[in-house]
Scaffold this active site. Sequence first.
Site, PDB file in Angstrom:
ATOM      1  N   CYS A  57       0.975  -1.235  -0.063  1.00 20.03           N
ATOM      2  CA  CYS A  57      -0.114  -0.104  -0.107  1.00 20.03           C
ATOM      3  C   CYS A  57       0.868   1.255  -0.151  1.00 20.03           C
ATOM      4  O   CYS A  57       1.824   1.502   0.773  1.00 20.03           O
ATOM      5  CB  CYS A  57      -0.982   0.052   1.246  1.00 20.03           C
ATOM      6  SG  CYS A  57      -2.055   1.427   1.333  1.00 20.03           S
ATOM      7  N   CYS A  61       0.458   4.908   6.827  1.00 17.16           N
ATOM      8  CA  CYS A  61      -0.130   4.618   8.141  1.00 17.16           C
ATOM      9  C   CYS A  61       0.643   3.878   9.238  1.00 17.16           C
ATOM     10  O   CYS A  61       1.161   2.741   8.857  1.00 17.16           O
ATOM     11  CB  CYS A  61      -1.481   3.975   8.189  1.00 17.16           C
ATOM     12  SG  CYS A  61      -2.549   4.597   6.683  1.00 17.16           S
ATOM     13  N   CYS A  64       0.313   0.122  10.291  1.00 11.25           N
ATOM     14  CA  CYS A  64      -0.245  -0.791   9.136  1.00 11.25           C
ATOM     15  C   CYS A  64       0.946  -1.823   8.789  1.00 11.25           C
ATOM     16  O   CYS A  64       1.823  -1.122   8.056  1.00 11.25           O
ATOM     17  CB  CYS A  64      -0.778  -0.303   8.174  1.00 11.25           C
ATOM     18  SG  CYS A  64      -1.669  -1.439   7.216  1.00 11.25           S
ATOM     19  N   CYS A 101     -17.020  -8.915   4.997  1.00 14.34           N
ATOM     20  CA  CYS A 101     -16.062  -7.663   4.791  1.00 14.34           C
ATOM     21  C   CYS A 101     -14.889  -7.864   3.925  1.00 14.34           C
ATOM     22  O   CYS A 101     -13.923  -8.588   4.386  1.00 14.34           O
ATOM     23  CB  CYS A 101     -15.786  -6.979   6.187  1.00 14.34           C
ATOM     24  SG  CYS A 101     -14.739  -5.498   5.722  1.00 14.34           S
ATOM     25  N   CYS A 132     -19.572  -5.842   3.092  1.00 11.33           N
ATOM     26  CA  CYS A 132     -19.037  -4.685   3.582  1.00 11.33           C
ATOM     27  C   CYS A 132     -17.672  -4.593   2.690  1.00 11.33           C
ATOM     28  O   CYS A 132     -17.146  -5.721   2.450  1.00 11.33           O
ATOM     29  CB  CYS A 132     -18.679  -4.850   5.197  1.00 11.33           C
ATOM     30  SG  CYS A 132     -17.632  -3.393   5.582  1.00 11.33           S
ATOM     31  N   CYS A 192     -19.676   2.490   8.098  1.00 11.70           N
ATOM     32  CA  CYS A 192     -18.735   1.575   9.438  1.00 11.70           C
ATOM     33  C   CYS A 192     -17.369   2.382   9.527  1.00 11.70           C
ATOM     34  O   CYS A 192     -16.758   2.721   8.665  1.00 11.70           O
ATOM     35  CB  CYS A 192     -18.571   0.258   8.875  1.00 11.70           C
ATOM     36  SG  CYS A 192     -17.314  -0.681  10.184  1.00 11.70           S
ATOM     37  N   ARG A 264     -18.235  -2.084  17.658  1.00  9.94           N
ATOM     38  CA  ARG A 264     -17.583  -3.464  17.057  1.00  9.94           C
ATOM     39  C   ARG A 264     -16.229  -3.473  17.898  1.00  9.94           C
ATOM     40  O   ARG A 264     -15.380  -2.995  17.752  1.00  9.94           O
ATOM     41  CB  ARG A 264     -17.310  -3.432  15.708  1.00  9.94           C
ATOM     42  CG  ARG A 264     -16.742  -4.654  15.133  1.00  9.94           C
ATOM     43  CD  ARG A 264     -16.565  -4.809  13.677  1.00  9.94           C
ATOM     44  NE  ARG A 264     -17.902  -4.463  12.741  1.00  9.94           N
ATOM     45  CZ  ARG A 264     -18.820  -5.348  12.688  1.00  9.94           C
ATOM     46  NH1 ARG A 264     -18.326  -6.639  12.880  1.00  9.94           N
ATOM     47  NH2 ARG A 264     -19.903  -5.142  12.379  1.00  9.94           N
TER      48      ARG A 264
HETATM   49  N1  SAM Z   1      -6.629   0.389   3.042  1.00  5.16           N
HETATM   50  C1  SAM Z   1      -8.116   0.842   3.737  1.00  5.16           C
HETATM   51  C2  SAM Z   1      -8.093   2.009   4.584  1.00  5.16           C
HETATM   52  O1  SAM Z   1      -7.240   2.418   5.035  1.00  5.16           O
HETATM   53  O2  SAM Z   1      -9.046   2.374   4.581  1.00  5.16           O
HETATM   54  C3  SAM Z   1      -8.639  -0.443   4.232  1.00  5.16           C
HETATM   55  C4  SAM Z   1      -7.937  -1.417   4.910  1.00  5.16           C
HETATM   56  S1  SAM Z   1      -7.137  -0.832   6.538  1.00  5.16           S
HETATM   57  C5  SAM Z   1      -6.201  -2.114   6.995  1.00  5.16           C
HETATM   58  C6  SAM Z   1      -8.482  -0.874   7.714  1.00  5.16           C
HETATM   59  C7  SAM Z   1      -8.428  -0.413   9.032  1.00  5.16           C
HETATM   60  O3  SAM Z   1      -7.659  -1.253   9.702  1.00  5.16           O
HETATM   61  C8  SAM Z   1      -7.593   0.590   9.448  1.00  5.16           C
HETATM   62  O4  SAM Z   1      -8.267   1.996   9.084  1.00  5.16           O
HETATM   63  C9  SAM Z   1      -7.226   0.654  10.830  1.00  5.16           C
HETATM   64  O5  SAM Z   1      -8.181   1.372  11.718  1.00  5.16           O
HETATM   65  C10 SAM Z   1      -7.181  -0.863  11.145  1.00  5.16           C
HETATM   66  N2  SAM Z   1      -6.006  -1.364  11.322  1.00  5.16           N
HETATM   67  C11 SAM Z   1      -4.841  -1.415  10.393  1.00  5.16           C
HETATM   68  N3  SAM Z   1      -3.751  -1.892  10.965  1.00  5.16           N
HETATM   69  C12 SAM Z   1      -3.972  -2.196  12.369  1.00  5.16           C
HETATM   70  C13 SAM Z   1      -3.266  -2.498  13.333  1.00  5.16           C
HETATM   71  N4  SAM Z   1      -2.138  -3.033  13.106  1.00  5.16           N
HETATM   72  N5  SAM Z   1      -3.867  -2.489  14.497  1.00  5.16           N
HETATM   73  C14 SAM Z   1      -5.206  -2.152  14.789  1.00  5.16           C
HETATM   74  N6  SAM Z   1      -6.160  -1.608  13.686  1.00  5.16           N
HETATM   75  C15 SAM Z   1      -5.345  -1.552  12.452  1.00  5.16           C
HETATM   76  C1  DTB Z   2     -11.480  -2.187  11.190  1.00  3.28           C
HETATM   77  O1  DTB Z   2     -11.741  -1.199  11.742  1.00  3.28           O
HETATM   78  N1  DTB Z   2     -10.699  -3.203  11.617  1.00  3.28           N
HETATM   79  C2  DTB Z   2     -10.565  -4.379  10.754  1.00  3.28           C
HETATM   80  C3  DTB Z   2     -11.384  -3.890   9.581  1.00  3.28           C
HETATM   81  N2  DTB Z   2     -12.073  -2.672  10.035  1.00  3.28           N
HETATM   82  C4  DTB Z   2     -11.180  -3.760   8.186  1.00  3.28           C
HETATM   83  C5  DTB Z   2      -9.335  -4.380  10.289  1.00  3.28           C
HETATM   84  C6  DTB Z   2      -8.109  -4.784  11.565  1.00  3.28           C
HETATM   85  C7  DTB Z   2      -6.877  -4.992  10.918  1.00  3.28           C
HETATM   86  C8  DTB Z   2      -5.933  -5.327  12.151  1.00  3.28           C
HETATM   87  C9  DTB Z   2      -4.404  -5.457  11.298  1.00  3.28           C
HETATM   88  C10 DTB Z   2      -4.321  -6.627  10.264  1.00  3.28           C
HETATM   89  O2  DTB Z   2      -4.589  -7.841  10.646  1.00  3.28           O
HETATM   90  O3  DTB Z   2      -3.496  -6.503   9.153  1.00  3.28           O
HETATM   91 FE1  SF4 Z   3      -2.830   1.127   3.363  1.00  2.64          FE
HETATM   92 FE2  SF4 Z   3      -2.745  -0.186   5.435  1.00  2.64          FE
HETATM   93 FE3  SF4 Z   3      -3.309   2.695   5.552  1.00  2.64          FE
HETATM   94 FE4  SF4 Z   3      -5.063   0.980   4.669  1.00  2.64          FE
HETATM   95  S1  SF4 Z   3      -4.523   1.256   6.880  1.00  2.64           S
HETATM   96  S2  SF4 Z   3      -4.234   2.502   3.706  1.00  2.64           S
HETATM   97  S3  SF4 Z   3      -3.756  -0.670   3.932  1.00  2.64           S
HETATM   98  S4  SF4 Z   3      -1.138   1.370   4.952  1.00  2.64           S
END
Ligand code: SAM
Ligand code: DTB
Ligand code: SF4
Length: 319
Positions: A57, A61, A64, A101, A132, A192, A264
């Site tokens: 990506c 973030c 992530c 989802c 979703c 959501c 959630r």
């Molecule tokens: N790329 C898209 C976005 O950022 O909207 C969708 C996928 S993203 C992984 C969805 C959500 O997962 C993020 O907004 C964040 O709140 C959550 N998330 C990602 N990594 C995480 C982590 N290590 N711990 C907790 N929540 C996480």
């Molecule tokens: C949300 O708020 N939490 C979920 C879902 N929306 C997409 C994702 C959590 C991701 C946690 C880190 C991972 O598994 O990569």
């Molecule tokens: Fe990309 Fe992860 Fe950020 Fe979603 S949360 S935009 S997958 S870097």
Amino acid sequence: MKKKIKIKDNWTKPEVISLITQPFNDLIYQAQQVHRENFDPNVVQLSTLMNIKTGGCPEDCAYCPQSAHYKAGIKAEKLLELDVVLEQAKSAKNRGATRFCMGAAWRQPSQRDLEKVIVMIEAIKKTGMETCATLGMLDKEQAQKLKLAGLDYYNHNLDSSPEYYSKIISTRDYQQRLDTLEHVRDSGINVCCGGIIGMGEQIDDRAGLLMSLANMEVQPESVPINMLVQVEGTPLDEMDDLDPIDFIRVIASARIMMPESYVRLSAGRSEMTKEMQALCLLAGANSIFYGEKLLTTDNPELIEDQRLFERLGVQSSSH
Ligand code: SAM
Ligand code: DTB
Ligand code: SF4
């Protein structure tokens, strides 16, 4: 007939801070009361997540593992094929999930990719499950296309307060997140939207996140509260561990401020004790992600969740 009370949408920072920081027992009591006025307290909704496009990506973030900016050991993959996704969706349905989802590690979907996801949504809808998606930013037309395809929910998180957000992500700003949420809302798709707790934010930021969510013109139908999952290779690895009581306080405050929304209990359950999860449900959480995997990190085994539900006398919702 019970008179419908207007949901408060003008929360101020001091109000939210006093809500979150009041004595724990008072907070949980209030949250449980609000919960019972709006929901069956012994029913939890189950959604299953699937990562349909992993890693690589362009966003940064800091939490992530899928960001291309960090080395968290996640290999970038292409968008999965329809048959693989549909098979997973059917299996999730057989295991009792009512919503499927799909997550994609994109900044924003390309038109070509969006068309492919639309075909997936249409196929999953036919199984009778709710759909979703969380695909990054959307413009107005993209949101409208997803609505036409029958998408029920779109997940797009605010993640933290407006002030703390810029410390976590530099490749896009809070306003861009709000714009996507507006496009989703206007298209008629359910929203959501939630955030992450445990990223080093202070009580002010937690209050700021809850205010941003609760003061929206229409509150999100679903509010995921994630506990940061610390992943090696990401900048937020080795943060100080979060006090579980502080996390439960956020869940309870979300329940009180957004009485009709599903709150959630999202990422981080694998790192929580069963007692902590039980307290989150007592504080008003009424939906979870169900299935051994979130996107790239672990979630509890199905059997573990089933045992916990049995111990608590909790049922999963049939829809
Ligand atoms: N790329 C898209 C976005 O950022 O909207 C969708 C996928 S993203 C992984 C969805 C959500 O997962 C993020 O907004 C964040 O709140 C959550 N998330 C990602 N990594 C995480 C982590 N290590 N711990 C907790 N929540 C996480
Ligand atoms: C949300 O708020 N939490 C979920 C879902 N929306 C997409 C994702 C959590 C991701 C946690 C880190 C991972 O598994 O990569
Ligand atoms: Fe990309 Fe992860 Fe950020 Fe979603 S949360 S935009 S997958 S870097």
